[in-house]
Design a protein around this motif. Structure first.
Motif, PDB file in Angstrom:
ATOM      1  N   TYR A  20       0.842  -1.188   0.000  1.00 21.48           N
ATOM      2  CA  TYR A  20       0.000   0.000   0.000  1.00 21.48           C
ATOM      3  C   TYR A  20       0.879   1.240   0.000  1.00 21.48           C
ATOM      4  O   TYR A  20       2.079   1.165   0.228  1.00 21.48           O
ATOM      5  N   SER A  21       0.261   2.374  -0.255  1.00 20.35           N
ATOM      6  CA  SER A  21       0.916   3.674  -0.157  1.00 20.35           C
ATOM      7  C   SER A  21       0.046   4.558   0.719  1.00 20.35           C
ATOM      8  O   SER A  21      -1.168   4.373   0.777  1.00 20.35           O
ATOM      9  N   ARG A  22       0.648   5.518   1.379  1.00 22.89           N
ATOM     10  CA  ARG A  22      -0.132   6.461   2.190  1.00 22.89           C
ATOM     11  C   ARG A  22      -1.224   7.092   1.339  1.00 22.89           C
ATOM     12  O   ARG A  22      -2.349   7.274   1.765  1.00 22.89           O
ATOM     13  N   ALA A  23      -0.853   7.430   0.096  1.00 22.68           N
ATOM     14  CA  ALA A  23      -1.823   8.026  -0.816  1.00 22.68           C
ATOM     15  C   ALA A  23      -1.469   7.643  -2.244  1.00 22.68           C
ATOM     16  O   ALA A  23      -0.322   7.327  -2.545  1.00 22.68           O
ATOM     17  N   VAL A  24      -2.480   7.682  -3.089  1.00 25.43           N
ATOM     18  CA  VAL A  24      -2.290   7.469  -4.524  1.00 25.43           C
ATOM     19  C   VAL A  24      -3.046   8.571  -5.247  1.00 25.43           C
ATOM     20  O   VAL A  24      -4.228   8.795  -4.987  1.00 25.43           O
ATOM     21  N   ARG A  25      -2.330   9.251  -6.121  1.00 24.03           N
ATOM     22  CA  ARG A  25      -2.990  10.233  -6.990  1.00 24.03           C
ATOM     23  C   ARG A  25      -3.206   9.546  -8.328  1.00 24.03           C
ATOM     24  O   ARG A  25      -2.272   9.016  -8.920  1.00 24.03           O
ATOM     25  N   ALA A  26      -4.447   9.555  -8.791  1.00 17.72           N
ATOM     26  CA  ALA A  26      -4.803   8.978 -10.093  1.00 17.72           C
ATOM     27  C   ALA A  26      -5.578  10.043 -10.846  1.00 17.72           C
ATOM     28  O   ALA A  26      -6.735  10.325 -10.521  1.00 17.72           O
ATOM     29  N   GLY A  27      -4.914  10.678 -11.812  1.00 14.77           N
ATOM     30  CA  GLY A  27      -5.554  11.795 -12.500  1.00 14.77           C
ATOM     31  C   GLY A  27      -5.819  12.921 -11.512  1.00 14.77           C
ATOM     32  O   GLY A  27      -4.927  13.340 -10.784  1.00 14.77           O
ATOM     33  N   ASP A  28      -7.062  13.387 -11.460  1.00 13.30           N
ATOM     34  CA  ASP A  28      -7.436  14.462 -10.540  1.00 13.30           C
ATOM     35  C   ASP A  28      -7.892  13.951  -9.181  1.00 13.30           C
ATOM     36  O   ASP A  28      -8.294  14.734  -8.323  1.00 13.30           O
ATOM     37  N   PHE A  29      -7.842  12.651  -8.964  1.00 13.48           N
ATOM     38  CA  PHE A  29      -8.310  12.054  -7.721  1.00 13.48           C
ATOM     39  C   PHE A  29      -7.144  11.692  -6.816  1.00 13.48           C
ATOM     40  O   PHE A  29      -6.106  11.230  -7.286  1.00 13.48           O
ATOM     41  N   VAL A  30      -7.346  11.868  -5.505  1.00 18.49           N
ATOM     42  CA  VAL A  30      -6.356  11.462  -4.515  1.00 18.49           C
ATOM     43  C   VAL A  30      -7.057  10.546  -3.523  1.00 18.49           C
ATOM     44  O   VAL A  30      -8.100  10.907  -2.971  1.00 18.49           O
ATOM     45  N   PHE A  31      -6.479   9.375  -3.307  1.00 19.68           N
ATOM     46  CA  PHE A  31      -7.026   8.406  -2.366  1.00 19.68           C
ATOM     47  C   PHE A  31      -6.032   8.226  -1.224  1.00 19.68           C
ATOM     48  O   PHE A  31      -4.858   7.954  -1.468  1.00 19.68           O
ATOM     49  N   ILE A  32      -6.508   8.415   0.004  1.00 21.27           N
ATOM     50  CA  ILE A  32      -5.664   8.293   1.183  1.00 21.27           C
ATOM     51  C   ILE A  32      -5.953   6.956   1.856  1.00 21.27           C
ATOM     52  O   ILE A  32      -7.113   6.604   2.084  1.00 21.27           O
ATOM     53  N   ALA A  33      -4.892   6.228   2.193  1.00 21.84           N
ATOM     54  CA  ALA A  33      -5.058   4.946   2.883  1.00 21.84           C
ATOM     55  C   ALA A  33      -5.518   5.191   4.317  1.00 21.84           C
ATOM     56  O   ALA A  33      -5.378   6.291   4.861  1.00 21.84           O
ATOM     57  N   GLY A  34      -6.052   4.155   4.929  1.00 14.72           N
ATOM     58  CA  GLY A  34      -6.410   4.237   6.338  1.00 14.72           C
ATOM     59  C   GLY A  34      -5.220   4.744   7.131  1.00 14.72           C
ATOM     60  O   GLY A  34      -4.093   4.302   6.921  1.00 14.72           O
ATOM     61  N   THR A  35      -5.455   5.691   8.009  1.00 12.56           N
ATOM     62  CA  THR A  35      -4.363   6.360   8.704  1.00 12.56           C
ATOM     63  C   THR A  35      -4.612   6.304  10.202  1.00 12.56           C
ATOM     64  O   THR A  35      -5.718   6.570  10.660  1.00 12.56           O
ATOM     65  N   THR A  36      -3.578   5.955  10.939  1.00  9.84           N
ATOM     66  CA  THR A  36      -3.662   5.905  12.394  1.00  9.84           C
ATOM     67  C   THR A  36      -2.589   6.819  12.983  1.00  9.84           C
ATOM     68  O   THR A  36      -1.755   7.356  12.253  1.00  9.84           O
ATOM     69  N   ALA A  37      -2.586   6.936  14.283  1.00  4.57           N
ATOM     70  CA  ALA A  37      -1.563   7.710  14.984  1.00  4.57           C
ATOM     71  C   ALA A  37      -0.439   6.804  15.476  1.00  4.57           C
ATOM     72  O   ALA A  37       0.377   7.208  16.293  1.00  4.57           O
ATOM     73  N   GLY A  38      -0.391   5.580  14.956  1.00  7.38           N
ATOM     74  CA  GLY A  38       0.592   4.602  15.416  1.00  7.38           C
ATOM     75  C   GLY A  38       2.029   5.016  15.146  1.00  7.38           C
ATOM     76  O   GLY A  38       2.332   5.659  14.142  1.00  7.38           O
TER      77      GLY A  38
END
Length: 99
Positions: A20-38
Motif C-alpha cells: 500500500y501507499s499512504r496516498a495514490v494520486r490517479a488523475g485528478d483524484f487522490v485516495f488516502i489509505a487508512g491512517t492511524t496515529a501509530g
C-alpha cells in the motif's frame, strides 16, 4: 479510462510488505489509505483520542500536500472508532478541519 498514478509513501516499512501507499494520486483524484496515529513507541497522543486525531490529520495533510491537494479538496471522510465514547472528542477535531 486510464489515469497516470503517483504513489505517495509515508516511509513505513510495512508499505512494500503489505502493498500500500499512504496516498495514490490517479488523475485528478487522490485516495488516502487508512491512517492511524501509530508509531514504534506507541500511538502519538497516547490514549487521548483528540490528540490521536490531530496526529492523523497532520499525516493526511502531508500526504494531500505531496499529492497537490488540500483539505479543501476533500469530498468524503470515513472515521472508525474502537470506542464509541470517543465520538465527541474525535468529531470535534474533525470539525476543526472540515467545519
Amino acid at each position: 479510462m486510464t489515469y497516470e498514478r503517483t504513489l505517495i509513501s509515508s516511509g513505513s516499512v510495512y508499505e512494500p510488505v503489505v502493498g500500500y501507499s499512504r496516498a495514490v494520486r490517479a488523475g485528478d483524484f487522490v485516495f488516502i489509505a487508512g491512517t492511524t496515529a501509530g508509531a514504534p513507541e506507541g500511538a502519538i497522543g497516547g490514549t487521548d483520542p483528540a490528540a490521536q486525531t490531530r496526529e492523523i490529520f497532520k499525516r493526511i495533510a502531508l500526504a494531500l500536500e505531496q499529492a497537490g491537494a488540500t483539505f479543501g479538496d476533500v469530498v468524503r471522510t470515513r472515521i472508525y472508532l474502537t470506542n464509541i465514547a470517543d465520538f465527541d472528542a474525535v468529531g470535534k477535531v474533525h470539525g476543526e478541519f472540515f467545519g
